[in-house]
Enzyme design. Structure first.
Site, PDB file in Angstrom:
ATOM      1  N   HIS A  71      38.738 -23.940   6.657  1.00  0.00           N
ATOM      2  CA  HIS A  71      38.737 -25.256   7.299  1.00  0.00           C
ATOM      3  C   HIS A  71      39.936 -26.101   6.880  1.00  0.00           C
ATOM      4  O   HIS A  71      40.370 -26.081   5.728  1.00  0.00           O
ATOM      5  CB  HIS A  71      37.428 -25.995   7.054  1.00  0.00           C
ATOM      6  CG  HIS A  71      37.113 -26.331   5.631  1.00  0.00           C
ATOM      7  ND1 HIS A  71      37.470 -27.521   5.047  1.00  0.00           N
ATOM      8  CD2 HIS A  71      36.451 -25.637   4.679  1.00  0.00           C
ATOM      9  CE1 HIS A  71      37.032 -27.556   3.800  1.00  0.00           C
ATOM     10  NE2 HIS A  71      36.409 -26.416   3.542  1.00  0.00           N
ATOM     11  N   GLU A 223      34.321 -28.820   8.756  1.00  0.00           N
ATOM     12  CA  GLU A 223      33.424 -28.144   7.825  1.00  0.00           C
ATOM     13  C   GLU A 223      32.834 -29.119   6.815  1.00  0.00           C
ATOM     14  O   GLU A 223      31.662 -28.991   6.435  1.00  0.00           O
ATOM     15  CB  GLU A 223      34.172 -27.024   7.092  1.00  0.00           C
ATOM     16  CG  GLU A 223      33.278 -26.069   6.312  1.00  0.00           C
ATOM     17  CD  GLU A 223      32.976 -26.530   4.890  1.00  0.00           C
ATOM     18  OE1 GLU A 223      32.066 -25.960   4.266  1.00  0.00           O
ATOM     19  OE2 GLU A 223      33.658 -27.473   4.408  1.00  0.00           O
ATOM     20  N   GLU A 224      33.608 -30.094   6.381  1.00  0.00           N
ATOM     21  CA  GLU A 224      33.145 -31.013   5.342  1.00  0.00           C
ATOM     22  C   GLU A 224      32.015 -31.927   5.812  1.00  0.00           C
ATOM     23  O   GLU A 224      31.355 -32.558   5.001  1.00  0.00           O
ATOM     24  CB  GLU A 224      34.310 -31.862   4.811  1.00  0.00           C
ATOM     25  CG  GLU A 224      35.362 -31.085   4.017  1.00  0.00           C
ATOM     26  CD  GLU A 224      34.842 -30.552   2.689  1.00  0.00           C
ATOM     27  OE1 GLU A 224      33.652 -30.721   2.390  1.00  0.00           O
ATOM     28  OE2 GLU A 224      35.641 -29.952   1.946  1.00  0.00           O
ATOM     29  N   ASP A 244      36.718 -19.888   1.174  1.00  0.00           N
ATOM     30  CA  ASP A 244      36.493 -21.231   0.634  1.00  0.00           C
ATOM     31  C   ASP A 244      36.526 -21.155  -0.890  1.00  0.00           C
ATOM     32  O   ASP A 244      36.835 -20.105  -1.461  1.00  0.00           O
ATOM     33  CB  ASP A 244      35.160 -21.789   1.133  1.00  0.00           C
ATOM     34  CG  ASP A 244      35.217 -23.294   1.378  1.00  0.00           C
ATOM     35  OD1 ASP A 244      35.790 -24.001   0.526  1.00  0.00           O
ATOM     36  OD2 ASP A 244      34.686 -23.759   2.400  1.00  0.00           O
ATOM     37  N   HIS A 324      35.608 -30.829  -5.166  1.00  0.00           N
ATOM     38  CA  HIS A 324      35.389 -32.155  -4.585  1.00  0.00           C
ATOM     39  C   HIS A 324      35.782 -33.287  -5.543  1.00  0.00           C
ATOM     40  O   HIS A 324      35.365 -34.437  -5.359  1.00  0.00           O
ATOM     41  CB  HIS A 324      33.941 -32.346  -4.115  1.00  0.00           C
ATOM     42  CG  HIS A 324      33.646 -31.642  -2.827  1.00  0.00           C
ATOM     43  ND1 HIS A 324      32.575 -31.960  -2.028  1.00  0.00           N
ATOM     44  CD2 HIS A 324      34.294 -30.635  -2.195  1.00  0.00           C
ATOM     45  CE1 HIS A 324      32.569 -31.185  -0.953  1.00  0.00           C
ATOM     46  NE2 HIS A 324      33.599 -30.370  -1.042  1.00  0.00           N
TER      47      HIS A 324
END
Length: 376
Positions: A71, A223-224, A244, A324
């Site tokens: 992504h 995607e997030e 990922d 993140h």
């Protein structure tokens, strides 16, 4: 045959990706960059209505088709309100903790086209003023605001600057490439995955090799926020490998300097046959790897299955610390992932007779069929 990965290209591509703002919902610029890279590699592609990219490297066989997905969108924020003190209320785009937003340098992308600079700060940011309240204030998005680097002192001034509720806020990546191979930045999830896919594709094109099957390179844009690969697949794709991050943390088995094959995430186990195929490719090509299970995690693969796609899915990860947040990855991990993706595209079909259709029970594969592909 293990083909060489251009690590300089991988690193340069990653650096450009990281410096291209792309919070979910504002991905046009990064899409244009990836399309320009595909043009340079002479890889044909098309865009979905929403702007996701579906590229194709032709193989010796057209069916069943394979797909590799990553992504382009990242975490970010949005203006929630204009405050009387000239600052901005803010909400998150995607799921990330407010403590990692504190102190972030940002860009406010105004509706009129202007870009303003600022910083996300706690409401009580100065120890000289609030003393111990700085430490006791709860870490929460409701306790954050954006201080804009302009002499704005109220709502009228913010309005004149062009600031509106709903303006996108991108968070600076601030990439730092260390000579020992470590890379520190925000948004390595999943731009490191995108760069690894492009490096694998470049390796195949440069080596004048052809994949066994037509291989789609899918670059998703949401995607997030949970949408991911739900809308980009076609019915002729039989298997998809999502790329990922894998979390480097206590009680995790992710390889910080190699590829990691995820056996299961929060949505359930990945396809046993496809996962074993990837493990066997690592073993036969001496690619450093590990296996891991993630409890609080989902990827493009989950969105594809939830959308009703009848495909086999697997997840290949690069080792990422502090996902993140202030993330860190090592070039050895990204190179290992690129090697694995290249070998996957060059490998024999997982099940030669299967074309993602429902057939007789005698045609349904057993795990031993996967092992036979590798002479086991």
């Amino acid at each position: 045959m293990r083909i060489p990965i251009d690590t300089d290209y991988l690193q340069q591509t990653l650096n450009t990706l990281l410096n291209t703002p792309s919070p979910s919902g504002m991905t046009d610029e990064v899409v244009r960059f990836v399309c320009s890279e595909l043009d340079k590699l002479e890889i044909a592609y098309e865009l979905t209505r929403r702007g996701a990219i579906r590229a194709t490297i032709p193989g010796h066989q057209a069916f069943p088709r394979r797909a590799i997905a990553a992504h382009l969108d990242t975490l970010g924020a949005m203006v929630k309100g204009l405050k009387r003190n000239g600052r901005l209320r803010v909400v998150a785009i995607g799921h990330w903790n407010a403590r990692f937003a504190e102190g972030a340098r940002v860009k406010i992308h105004c509706e009129n086209g202007s870009i303003l600079r600022g910083t996300i700060l706690p409401l009580k940011a100065s120890g000289h003023t609030y003393n111990k309240e700085v430490d006791t204030q709860i870490s929460d998005w409701d306790n954050l605001e954006i201080r804009i680097d302009t002499p704005s002192v109220g709502i009228d001034e913010l309005w004149e600057l062009g600031v509106r509720v709903g303006d996108f806020v991108s968070v600076d990546s601030q990439p730092d490439f260390h000579e020992n191979g470590f890379i520190n930045a925000r948004h390595l999830d999943d731009k490191a995955g995108v760069a690894s896919i492009l490096a694998a594709a470049k390796a195949i094109i440069s080596s004048d090799l052809k994949p066994e099957l037509d291989s789609h390179l899918l670059f998703t844009i949401s995607e997030e926020v949970g949408v991911g690969a739900s809308h980009i697949l076609r019915g002729d794709v039989a298997e998809m490998v999502s790329v990922d991050n894998g979390t480097v943390a206590p009680d995790q088995n992710t390889c910080e300097f190699g590829a990691t094959i995820s056996m299961q995430d929060s949505t359930g186990p990945f396809d046993r046959h496809l996962t074993q195929h990837l493990i066997n490719l690592c073993k036969s090509n001496e690619i450093e790897f590990s296996r891991d299970v993630f409890r609080y995690y989902r990827s493009d693969a989950a969105a594809a299955l939830e959308a009703g796609n009848d495909i086999r899915t697997a997840l290949v990860c690069f080792g990422l610390d502090a996902s993140h947040g202030w993330e860190r990855v090592h070039m050895r991990s990204l190179t290992s992932v690129s090697h694995l993706l290249a070998q996957y595209m060059l490998s024999k079909p997982l099940f030669a007779k299967e074309e993602n259709v429902i057939g007789a029970i005698k045609d349904y594969p057993m795990i031993k069929d996967t092992e036979r592909l590798h002479g086991r």
